[in-house]
Scaffold this motif. Structure first.
Motif, PDB file in Angstrom:
ATOM      1  N   VAL A   1       0.849  -1.184   0.000  1.00  0.00           N
ATOM      2  CA  VAL A   1       0.000   0.000   0.000  1.00  0.00           C
ATOM      3  C   VAL A   1       0.887   1.237   0.000  1.00  0.00           C
ATOM      4  CG1 VAL A   1      -0.185   0.052   2.521  1.00  0.00           C
ATOM      5  CG2 VAL A   1      -1.974   1.092   1.125  1.00  0.00           C
ATOM      6  N   GLN A   2       0.388   2.303  -0.602  1.00  0.00           N
ATOM      7  CA  GLN A   2       1.143   3.551  -0.600  1.00  0.00           C
ATOM      8  C   GLN A   2       1.008   4.258   0.736  1.00  0.00           C
ATOM      9  OE1 GLN A   2      -0.130   5.826  -4.095  1.00  0.00           O
ATOM     10  NE2 GLN A   2       1.804   5.265  -5.074  1.00  0.00           N
ATOM     11  N   ALA A   3       1.998   5.024   1.063  1.00  0.00           N
ATOM     12  CA  ALA A   3       1.938   5.820   2.282  1.00  0.00           C
ATOM     13  C   ALA A   3       0.688   6.687   2.269  1.00  0.00           C
ATOM     14  CB  ALA A   3       3.187   6.686   2.405  1.00  0.00           C
ATOM     15  N   GLY A   4       0.035   6.725   3.433  1.00  0.00           N
ATOM     16  CA  GLY A   4      -1.220   7.441   3.548  1.00  0.00           C
ATOM     17  C   GLY A   4      -2.435   6.583   3.316  1.00  0.00           C
ATOM     18  N   GLY A   5      -2.225   5.391   2.803  1.00  0.00           N
ATOM     19  CA  GLY A   5      -3.323   4.485   2.508  1.00  0.00           C
ATOM     20  C   GLY A   5      -3.762   3.688   3.721  1.00  0.00           C
ATOM     21  N   SER A   6      -4.655   2.735   3.456  1.00  0.00           N
ATOM     22  CA  SER A   6      -5.238   1.936   4.534  1.00  0.00           C
ATOM     23  C   SER A   6      -5.208   0.457   4.190  1.00  0.00           C
ATOM     24  CB  SER A   6      -6.700   2.353   4.779  1.00  0.00           C
ATOM     25  OG  SER A   6      -6.795   3.691   5.178  1.00  0.00           O
ATOM     26  N   LEU A   7      -5.173  -0.343   5.219  1.00  0.00           N
ATOM     27  CA  LEU A   7      -5.315  -1.786   5.103  1.00  0.00           C
ATOM     28  C   LEU A   7      -6.095  -2.286   6.314  1.00  0.00           C
ATOM     29  CD1 LEU A   7      -1.836  -3.232   4.019  1.00  0.00           C
ATOM     30  CD2 LEU A   7      -3.949  -3.292   2.685  1.00  0.00           C
ATOM     31  N   ARG A   8      -6.786  -3.393   6.118  1.00  0.00           N
ATOM     32  CA  ARG A   8      -7.472  -4.034   7.233  1.00  0.00           C
ATOM     33  C   ARG A   8      -6.971  -5.455   7.352  1.00  0.00           C
ATOM     34  NH1 ARG A   8     -13.547  -6.362   7.910  1.00  0.00           N
ATOM     35  NH2 ARG A   8     -13.931  -5.783  10.082  1.00  0.00           N
TER      36      ARG A   8
ATOM     37  N   SER B   1      -3.815   5.869   7.448  1.00  0.00           N
ATOM     38  CA  SER B   1      -2.690   6.815   7.397  1.00  0.00           C
ATOM     39  C   SER B   1      -1.361   6.089   7.542  1.00  0.00           C
ATOM     40  CB  SER B   1      -2.843   7.870   8.505  1.00  0.00           C
ATOM     41  OG  SER B   1      -4.063   8.558   8.363  1.00  0.00           O
ATOM     42  N   LEU B   2      -1.210   5.030   6.784  1.00  0.00           N
ATOM     43  CA  LEU B   2      -0.009   4.205   6.913  1.00  0.00           C
ATOM     44  C   LEU B   2       1.250   4.971   6.544  1.00  0.00           C
ATOM     45  CD1 LEU B   2      -1.536   0.896   5.633  1.00  0.00           C
ATOM     46  CD2 LEU B   2      -0.329   1.160   7.803  1.00  0.00           C
ATOM     47  N   LYS B   3       2.316   4.653   7.269  1.00  0.00           N
ATOM     48  CA  LYS B   3       3.608   5.295   7.076  1.00  0.00           C
ATOM     49  C   LYS B   3       4.628   4.238   6.648  1.00  0.00           C
ATOM     50  CE  LYS B   3       2.637   8.510  10.891  1.00  0.00           C
ATOM     51  NZ  LYS B   3       3.130   9.032  12.197  1.00  0.00           N
ATOM     52  N   LEU B   4       5.723   4.719   6.084  1.00  0.00           N
ATOM     53  CA  LEU B   4       6.773   3.798   5.672  1.00  0.00           C
ATOM     54  C   LEU B   4       7.226   2.923   6.829  1.00  0.00           C
ATOM     55  CD1 LEU B   4       8.972   6.145   3.434  1.00  0.00           C
ATOM     56  CD2 LEU B   4       7.240   4.498   2.703  1.00  0.00           C
ATOM     57  N   GLU B   5       7.291   3.512   8.012  1.00  0.00           N
ATOM     58  CA  GLU B   5       7.782   2.774   9.180  1.00  0.00           C
ATOM     59  C   GLU B   5       6.797   1.741   9.708  1.00  0.00           C
ATOM     60  OE1 GLU B   5       7.623   6.081   8.782  1.00  0.00           O
ATOM     61  OE2 GLU B   5       7.048   7.098  10.645  1.00  0.00           O
ATOM     62  N   ASP B   6       5.611   1.665   9.128  1.00  0.00           N
ATOM     63  CA  ASP B   6       4.667   0.615   9.500  1.00  0.00           C
ATOM     64  C   ASP B   6       4.953  -0.694   8.757  1.00  0.00           C
ATOM     65  OD1 ASP B   6       2.080   3.098   9.547  1.00  0.00           O
ATOM     66  OD2 ASP B   6       3.112   2.214  11.266  1.00  0.00           O
TER      67      ASP B   6
ATOM     68  N   TRP C   1       0.407 -17.865  18.759  1.00  0.00           N
ATOM     69  CA  TRP C   1       0.811 -16.884  17.756  1.00  0.00           C
ATOM     70  C   TRP C   1       0.461 -17.378  16.360  1.00  0.00           C
ATOM     71  CZ3 TRP C   1       3.103 -12.283  19.188  1.00  0.00           C
ATOM     72  CH2 TRP C   1       3.483 -12.191  20.527  1.00  0.00           C
ATOM     73  N   GLY C   2       0.118 -16.435  15.507  1.00  0.00           N
ATOM     74  CA  GLY C   2      -0.068 -16.766  14.100  1.00  0.00           C
ATOM     75  C   GLY C   2       1.244 -16.640  13.347  1.00  0.00           C
ATOM     76  N   GLN C   3       1.210 -16.991  12.079  1.00  0.00           N
ATOM     77  CA  GLN C   3       2.411 -16.962  11.254  1.00  0.00           C
ATOM     78  C   GLN C   3       2.743 -15.563  10.758  1.00  0.00           C
ATOM     79  OE1 GLN C   3       4.583 -19.548  10.488  1.00  0.00           O
ATOM     80  NE2 GLN C   3       3.451 -20.618  12.088  1.00  0.00           N
ATOM     81  N   GLY C   4       1.736 -14.738  10.651  1.00  0.00           N
ATOM     82  CA  GLY C   4       1.979 -13.363  10.240  1.00  0.00           C
ATOM     83  C   GLY C   4       1.585 -13.075   8.801  1.00  0.00           C
ATOM     84  N   THR C   5       1.383 -11.798   8.537  1.00  0.00           N
ATOM     85  CA  THR C   5       1.086 -11.339   7.182  1.00  0.00           C
ATOM     86  C   THR C   5       1.918 -10.079   6.916  1.00  0.00           C
ATOM     87  OG1 THR C   5      -0.709 -10.703   5.664  1.00  0.00           O
ATOM     88  CG2 THR C   5      -0.920  -9.949   7.937  1.00  0.00           C
ATOM     89  N   GLN C   6       2.484 -10.015   5.741  1.00  0.00           N
ATOM     90  CA  GLN C   6       3.393  -8.918   5.409  1.00  0.00           C
ATOM     91  C   GLN C   6       2.613  -7.672   5.032  1.00  0.00           C
ATOM     92  OE1 GLN C   6       6.987  -8.806   5.287  1.00  0.00           O
ATOM     93  NE2 GLN C   6       6.572  -6.616   4.997  1.00  0.00           N
ATOM     94  N   VAL C   7       3.010  -6.571   5.614  1.00  0.00           N
ATOM     95  CA  VAL C   7       2.490  -5.255   5.234  1.00  0.00           C
ATOM     96  C   VAL C   7       3.674  -4.426   4.753  1.00  0.00           C
ATOM     97  CG1 VAL C   7       1.464  -3.122   6.075  1.00  0.00           C
ATOM     98  CG2 VAL C   7       0.538  -5.330   6.821  1.00  0.00           C
ATOM     99  N   THR C   8       3.567  -3.932   3.545  1.00  0.00           N
ATOM    100  CA  THR C   8       4.625  -3.110   2.977  1.00  0.00           C
ATOM    101  C   THR C   8       4.039  -1.770   2.550  1.00  0.00           C
ATOM    102  OG1 THR C   8       5.796  -5.065   2.167  1.00  0.00           O
ATOM    103  CG2 THR C   8       6.421  -2.932   1.214  1.00  0.00           C
ATOM    104  N   VAL C   9       4.591  -0.711   3.105  1.00  0.00           N
ATOM    105  CA  VAL C   9       4.132   0.635   2.783  1.00  0.00           C
ATOM    106  C   VAL C   9       5.185   1.290   1.903  1.00  0.00           C
ATOM    107  CG1 VAL C   9       3.329   2.834   3.677  1.00  0.00           C
ATOM    108  CG2 VAL C   9       2.935   0.727   4.990  1.00  0.00           C
ATOM    109  N   SER C  10       4.780   1.751   0.751  1.00  0.00           N
ATOM    110  CA  SER C  10       5.713   2.353  -0.199  1.00  0.00           C
ATOM    111  C   SER C  10       5.481   3.857  -0.302  1.00  0.00           C
ATOM    112  CB  SER C  10       5.532   1.715  -1.577  1.00  0.00           C
ATOM    113  OG  SER C  10       4.253   2.015  -2.089  1.00  0.00           O
ATOM    114  N   SER C  11       6.506   4.533  -0.762  1.00  0.00           N
ATOM    115  CA  SER C  11       6.412   5.997  -0.891  1.00  0.00           C
ATOM    116  C   SER C  11       5.838   6.398  -2.237  1.00  0.00           C
ATOM    117  CB  SER C  11       7.796   6.616  -0.721  1.00  0.00           C
ATOM    118  OG  SER C  11       8.675   6.096  -1.685  1.00  0.00           O
TER     119      SER C  11
END
Length: 123
Positions: A12-19, A85-90, A113-123
């Motif tokens: 997702v781009q910076a400033g975007g949202s994910l659920r 309002s996702l940031k790069l550091e998220d 614990w779960g295995q996890g899901t990747q969240v990548t915030v791009s500029s």
């Protein structure tokens, strides 16, 4: 057998949202505290948010407070993390976790614990 399965991650781009969603099975969901954590390679796992068994108490890391919202649906055995309002550091792998401590919603330890899901915030 307890299973926690996350979904909803992505790019997702910076400033975007994910659920993010976490589906739980193998336990009495309405009797457990749920949390979200995140980890970046080379860094320690970081607490993001937690929610009490009833949903009445929620807690957030300072870094996400005001941008992320945790919620749960005990009828569906689901917990969610709405991230705005996702940031790069998220950028991180986000994991959900379950604690058998049914106190105030901020347990000292988590049991599953779960295995996890990747969240990548791009500029």
């Amino acid at each position: 057998q307890v299973q926690l399965v996350e979904s909803g991650g992505g790019l997702v781009q910076a400033g975007g949202s994910l659920r993010l969603s976490c589906a739980a099975s193998g336990l009495t969901f309405s009797r457990i505290t749920m949390g979200w954590f995140r980890q970046v390679p080379g860094k320690e796992r970081e607490f993001v948010s937690s929610i009490s068994w009833s949903g009445g108490n929620t807690y957030y890391a300072t870094s996400v407070n005001g941008r992320f919202t945790i919620s749960r649906d005990n009828a569906k055995n689901m917990v969610y993390l709405q991230m705005n309002s996702l940031k790069l550091e998220d950028t991180a792998v986000y994991c959900c976790a379950a604690s058998l401590d049914v106190g105030d919603g901020y347990p000292p330890d988590y049991d599953y614990w779960g295995q996890g899901t990747q969240v990548t915030v791009s500029s």
